[in-house]
Scaffold this motif. Sequence first.
Motif, short mmCIF file in Angstrom:
data_model
loop_
_atom_site.label_atom_id
_atom_site.label_comp_id
_atom_site.label_asym_id
_atom_site.label_seq_id
_atom_site.Cartn_x
_atom_site.Cartn_y
_atom_site.Cartn_z
N GLU A 1 1.20 -1.02 0.05
CA GLU A 1 -0.11 -0.03 -0.13
C GLU A 1 0.82 1.16 0.09
N GLU A 2 -0.01 2.54 -0.44
CA GLU A 2 0.97 3.48 -0.14
C GLU A 2 -0.02 4.97 -0.32
N PRO A 3 -1.20 5.42 0.75
CA PRO A 3 -1.82 6.09 1.55
C PRO A 3 -1.67 6.46 1.03
N GLU A 4 -2.39 7.99 0.42
CA GLU A 4 -2.59 8.99 -0.19
C GLU A 4 -3.43 10.18 -0.23
N ILE A 5 -3.94 11.25 -0.12
CA ILE A 5 -4.61 11.46 -0.54
C ILE A 5 -4.39 12.38 -2.01
N VAL A 6 -5.79 12.47 -2.67
CA VAL A 6 -5.60 12.44 -5.01
C VAL A 6 -6.51 13.21 -4.99
N GLY A 7 -5.97 14.35 -5.76
CA GLY A 7 -6.60 15.54 -5.99
C GLY A 7 -7.48 14.98 -7.57
N LEU A 8 -9.11 15.26 -7.46
CA LEU A 8 -9.42 14.66 -8.83
C LEU A 8 -9.70 15.96 -9.56
N TYR A 9 -10.31 16.01 -11.38
CA TYR A 9 -9.98 16.96 -12.13
C TYR A 9 -11.43 16.76 -13.00
N ILE A 10 -11.04 17.82 -13.52
CA ILE A 10 -12.16 17.51 -14.82
C ILE A 10 -11.35 19.03 -15.73
N LEU A 11 -11.20 18.79 -17.17
CA LEU A 11 -11.24 20.23 -18.27
C LEU A 11 -12.43 20.61 -18.53
N ASP A 12 -12.71 21.99 -18.88
CA ASP A 12 -14.10 22.31 -19.31
C ASP A 12 -14.01 22.23 -20.51
N PRO A 13 -14.83 22.84 -21.47
CA PRO A 13 -14.53 22.38 -22.69
C PRO A 13 -13.46 23.70 -23.49
N GLN A 14 -13.41 24.56 -22.79
CA GLN A 14 -11.68 25.21 -23.33
C GLN A 14 -10.38 24.90 -22.88
N GLY A 15 -10.30 23.68 -22.18
CA GLY A 15 -9.74 23.22 -21.40
C GLY A 15 -8.58 23.28 -20.42
N HIS A 16 -9.53 24.30 -19.12
CA HIS A 16 -9.24 23.78 -18.01
C HIS A 16 -9.31 23.91 -17.26
N PRO A 17 -8.67 23.53 -16.45
CA PRO A 17 -8.44 22.47 -15.14
C PRO A 17 -9.12 22.91 -13.55
N TRP A 18 -10.51 22.12 -13.63
CA TRP A 18 -11.40 22.16 -11.94
C TRP A 18 -11.27 21.23 -11.66
N ARG A 19 -10.51 21.66 -10.12
CA ARG A 19 -10.75 20.74 -8.58
C ARG A 19 -12.09 20.16 -8.92
N ILE A 20 -12.49 19.30 -9.16
CA ILE A 20 -13.75 18.08 -8.58
C ILE A 20 -13.24 18.64 -6.94
N GLY A 21 -12.62 17.98 -6.18
CA GLY A 21 -12.06 17.37 -4.78
C GLY A 21 -10.85 16.82 -4.44
N TYR A 22 -11.48 15.72 -3.29
CA TYR A 22 -10.25 15.49 -3.25
C TYR A 22 -10.90 13.80 -2.45
N THR A 23 -9.71 12.57 -2.53
CA THR A 23 -10.06 12.10 -2.20
C THR A 23 -9.59 10.68 -1.72
N LEU A 24 -9.58 9.49 -0.77
CA LEU A 24 -8.15 8.96 -0.42
C LEU A 24 -7.73 7.90 -1.27
N GLY A 25 -6.75 7.77 -1.80
CA GLY A 25 -5.91 6.64 -2.69
C GLY A 25 -5.27 5.68 -2.05
N ASN A 26 -5.12 4.88 -2.56
CA ASN A 26 -4.16 3.33 -2.23
C ASN A 26 -3.55 3.19 -3.59
N GLU A 27 -1.98 3.65 -3.77
CA GLU A 27 -1.36 3.78 -4.39
C GLU A 27 -0.40 2.83 -4.65
N PHE A 28 -1.08 1.48 -4.88
CA PHE A 28 -0.47 0.76 -4.76
C PHE A 28 0.25 0.05 -5.22
N SER A 29 1.58 -0.38 -4.76
CA SER A 29 3.22 -0.23 -5.95
C SER A 29 3.69 -1.71 -5.08
N ASP A 30 5.14 -1.65 -6.64
CA ASP A 30 6.17 -2.33 -6.17
C ASP A 30 7.38 -2.29 -5.86
#
Length: 332
Positions: free
Chosen positions: A168-197
Amino acid sequence: MRLIQYREKDGQRRVGWITADGNGAHPLSGVTTVYELAQRAIAAGGKLVDQVKSLAEESSVDYAQLLAEGRVLAPLDHPEPARFLITGTGLTHIGSADARNKMHTATHGNNAPESDSMKIFQMGLEGGKPGPGKIGAQPEWFFKGVGSCVLGPGEPLPLPGYALAGAEEPEIVGLYILDPQGHPWRIGYTLGNEFSDHVTEAKNYLYTQHSKLRACSLGPELLVGELPQDVRGKTRIWRNGKVVWQEDFLSGEANMSHSIANLEHFHFRYSMFRRPGDLHAYFFGAAVMSYSAGFKTKPGDEFEIEAPVFGKALRNKMELVPDEGLVSVAAL
């Protein structure tokens, strides 16, 4: 405000607004995914919070039952999974350099020269928080995959047969969407497991990218609004019904060497990551992990990551999957 995505018993998708007590969720009418909800907020020129409040039904569903029945989904997805880009950064937390350096020392010895990891961590300490309107030190960055590698709460994390390890790698994750003009908007945050070797990564840091090309998990809840400066949580490993390893973790900008704005700049400055309609999940880095503490995971272990600000815990069990053997390419 916290949201979930889930399925009704008939398979219909819904978005829910978590109730104040955290035990239920008010379904939203008129949208079936957070992706649709975010698009509506952009089109209306308003805030996501306003959209949620205007669409929330008075009735509520039993959140614990949804989790128990495996009907809670990852908090964000795209109808075309290849347009959901999963990326991340590391060495962004005060404790992360210590964890990475332990991996370096275990492989190369106590007298090894200063690693590139320690150098880039120091750069972050010195210039990772440049202040509003300024560009700071460039962070580490990696590509994790696309939406098809994202799992929701309760789904099994596949450990590939060719992997040297999985943890496991316990992390906070930013979640984003790009609008019709290509501008990034942050939808919010979530917990994530950045599972790695991590064993593959520790062999040679040029293998870091290979170690990251694995599944990951997100959720269960999406935090809308600003992230608290100080986020505290716990990460645990369960084996045969017992906790066999656990540790507290700290996140939020008060415990980071980079500001979130600086991390976001160095991701979205690339025009290829500003395609209208795309989604992005960006892992902000882990401060602690069982591998750096010397703990060895096994197939069947269940990873649990929780932080009160994100509501319910994210839990996923690691399952070994067979190695496919040689993958050959045929000429056309």
